[in-house]
Design a protein around this motif. Structure first.
Motif, PDB file in Angstrom:
ATOM      1  N   ALA A  46       0.844  -1.199   0.000  1.00 36.20           N
ATOM      2  CA  ALA A  46       0.000   0.000   0.000  1.00 36.20           C
ATOM      3  C   ALA A  46       0.881   1.252   0.000  1.00 36.20           C
ATOM      4  N   ALA A  47       0.446   2.256  -0.716  1.00 34.56           N
ATOM      5  CA  ALA A  47       1.195   3.511  -0.778  1.00 34.56           C
ATOM      6  C   ALA A  47       1.157   4.223   0.567  1.00 34.56           C
ATOM      7  N   ILE A  48       2.309   4.752   0.968  1.00 37.97           N
ATOM      8  CA  ILE A  48       2.415   5.570   2.170  1.00 37.97           C
ATOM      9  C   ILE A  48       2.862   6.948   1.703  1.00 37.97           C
ATOM     10  N   TYR A  49       1.919   7.889   1.695  1.00 38.95           N
ATOM     11  CA  TYR A  49       2.214   9.232   1.221  1.00 38.95           C
ATOM     12  C   TYR A  49       2.866  10.049   2.328  1.00 38.95           C
ATOM     13  N   PHE A  50       3.760  10.917   1.947  1.00 32.42           N
ATOM     14  CA  PHE A  50       4.441  11.816   2.878  1.00 32.42           C
ATOM     15  C   PHE A  50       5.170  11.056   3.977  1.00 32.42           C
ATOM     16  N   LYS A  51       5.861   9.983   3.589  1.00 33.90           N
ATOM     17  CA  LYS A  51       6.624   9.195   4.557  1.00 33.90           C
ATOM     18  C   LYS A  51       7.864   9.947   5.027  1.00 33.90           C
ATOM     19  N   ALA A  52       8.364  10.827   4.191  1.00 33.98           N
ATOM     20  CA  ALA A  52       9.557  11.594   4.544  1.00 33.98           C
ATOM     21  C   ALA A  52       9.473  12.979   3.931  1.00 33.98           C
ATOM     22  N   TRP A  53      10.152  13.912   4.560  1.00 31.70           N
ATOM     23  CA  TRP A  53      10.307  15.262   4.031  1.00 31.70           C
ATOM     24  C   TRP A  53      11.799  15.545   3.996  1.00 31.70           C
ATOM     25  N   VAL A  54      12.295  16.047   2.878  1.00 30.81           N
ATOM     26  CA  VAL A  54      13.721  16.330   2.748  1.00 30.81           C
ATOM     27  C   VAL A  54      13.923  17.736   2.186  1.00 30.81           C
ATOM     28  N   CYS A  55      15.062  18.315   2.545  1.00 28.34           N
ATOM     29  CA  CYS A  55      15.417  19.640   2.048  1.00 28.34           C
ATOM     30  C   CYS A  55      15.963  19.511   0.635  1.00 28.34           C
ATOM     31  N   THR A  56      15.582  20.450  -0.228  1.00 34.24           N
ATOM     32  CA  THR A  56      16.039  20.412  -1.618  1.00 34.24           C
ATOM     33  C   THR A  56      17.462  20.940  -1.792  1.00 34.24           C
ATOM     34  N   ASP A  57      18.028  21.550  -0.760  1.00 39.21           N
ATOM     35  CA  ASP A  57      19.415  22.022  -0.836  1.00 39.21           C
ATOM     36  C   ASP A  57      20.338  20.851  -0.496  1.00 39.21           C
ATOM     37  N   PRO A  58      21.122  20.361  -1.467  1.00 41.08           N
ATOM     38  CA  PRO A  58      21.948  19.174  -1.221  1.00 41.08           C
ATOM     39  C   PRO A  58      23.022  19.372  -0.154  1.00 41.08           C
ATOM     40  N   THR A  59      23.407  20.608   0.125  1.00 40.42           N
ATOM     41  CA  THR A  59      24.410  20.830   1.168  1.00 40.42           C
ATOM     42  C   THR A  59      23.803  20.814   2.561  1.00 40.42           C
ATOM     43  N   CYS A  60      22.487  20.911   2.659  1.00 39.39           N
ATOM     44  CA  CYS A  60      21.807  20.942   3.958  1.00 39.39           C
ATOM     45  C   CYS A  60      21.624  19.536   4.521  1.00 39.39           C
ATOM     46  N   GLY A  61      20.905  18.696   3.797  1.00 37.54           N
ATOM     47  CA  GLY A  61      20.698  17.319   4.233  1.00 37.54           C
ATOM     48  C   GLY A  61      19.630  17.106   5.280  1.00 37.54           C
ATOM     49  N   PHE A  62      18.888  18.152   5.666  1.00 38.46           N
ATOM     50  CA  PHE A  62      17.849  17.984   6.682  1.00 38.46           C
ATOM     51  C   PHE A  62      16.757  17.054   6.174  1.00 38.46           C
ATOM     52  N   ASN A  63      16.290  16.157   7.037  1.00 38.57           N
ATOM     53  CA  ASN A  63      15.203  15.255   6.663  1.00 38.57           C
ATOM     54  C   ASN A  63      14.442  14.793   7.888  1.00 38.57           C
ATOM     55  N   ILE A  64      13.184  14.487   7.651  1.00 34.71           N
ATOM     56  CA  ILE A  64      12.285  13.934   8.667  1.00 34.71           C
ATOM     57  C   ILE A  64      11.667  12.681   8.057  1.00 34.71           C
ATOM     58  N   LYS A  65      11.718  11.558   8.768  1.00 35.30           N
ATOM     59  CA  LYS A  65      11.154  10.311   8.254  1.00 35.30           C
ATOM     60  C   LYS A  65      10.219   9.687   9.287  1.00 35.30           C
ATOM     61  N   ILE A  66       9.173   9.038   8.800  1.00 33.97           N
ATOM     62  CA  ILE A  66       8.247   8.305   9.652  1.00 33.97           C
ATOM     63  C   ILE A  66       8.453   6.818   9.376  1.00 33.97           C
ATOM     64  N   ARG A  67       8.740   6.080  10.445  1.00 27.37           N
ATOM     65  CA  ARG A  67       8.933   4.637  10.303  1.00 27.37           C
ATOM     66  C   ARG A  67       8.311   3.950  11.508  1.00 27.37           C
ATOM     67  N   ASN A  68       7.373   3.062  11.251  1.00 26.39           N
ATOM     68  CA  ASN A  68       6.672   2.333  12.318  1.00 26.39           C
ATOM     69  C   ASN A  68       6.073   3.287  13.355  1.00 26.39           C
ATOM     70  N   ARG A  69       5.440   4.329  12.875  1.00 28.01           N
ATOM     71  CA  ARG A  69       4.767   5.336  13.698  1.00 28.01           C
ATOM     72  C   ARG A  69       5.717   6.157  14.559  1.00 28.01           C
ATOM     73  N   ASP A  70       7.028   6.055  14.323  1.00 28.62           N
ATOM     74  CA  ASP A  70       8.005   6.871  15.040  1.00 28.62           C
ATOM     75  C   ASP A  70       8.573   7.913  14.091  1.00 28.62           C
ATOM     76  N   LEU A  71       8.971   9.047  14.620  1.00 33.03           N
ATOM     77  CA  LEU A  71       9.508  10.147  13.843  1.00 33.03           C
ATOM     78  C   LEU A  71      11.022  10.185  14.020  1.00 33.03           C
ATOM     79  N   TYR A  72      11.759  10.224  12.908  1.00 29.84           N
ATOM     80  CA  TYR A  72      13.209  10.257  12.925  1.00 29.84           C
ATOM     81  C   TYR A  72      13.693  11.528  12.249  1.00 29.84           C
ATOM     82  N   LEU A  73      14.662  12.200  12.867  1.00 36.17           N
ATOM     83  CA  LEU A  73      15.250  13.405  12.309  1.00 36.17           C
ATOM     84  C   LEU A  73      16.698  13.148  11.905  1.00 36.17           C
TER      85      LEU A  73
END
Length: 71
Positions: A28-55
């Motif tokens: 099943a599709a999981i929409y908005f599982k992660a958010w990432v910065c478009t600036d490659p030098t930044c690298g900021f990201n937020i991910k959802i895995r097993n109902r937990d939030l990872y930075l």
């Protein structure tokens, strides 16, 4: 024409945060599982895995990924 404004990255204030999607273990599709910065030098990201939030998880290139076969 559809215009979408993404939020600015709060870490670098240069890039935008864009959503990424994935598929769950049952296919099943999981929409908005992660958010990432478009600036490659930044690298900021937020991910959802097993109902937990990872930075700030490591980001790997998808170029080396081999898709799984479907039965």
């Amino acid at each position: 024409m559809v215009v979408v404004n993404f939020p600015k990255c709060q870490k670098c204030e240069i890039g935008d945060l864009v959503p990424l999607s994935d598929f769950g273990s049952q296919g099943a599709a999981i929409y908005f599982k992660a958010w990432v910065c478009t600036d490659p030098t930044c690298g900021f990201n937020i991910k959802i895995r097993n109902r937990d939030l990872y930075l700030h998880q490591p980001i790997a290139s998808g170029a080396v990924h081999t898709p799984r076969g479907r039965a």
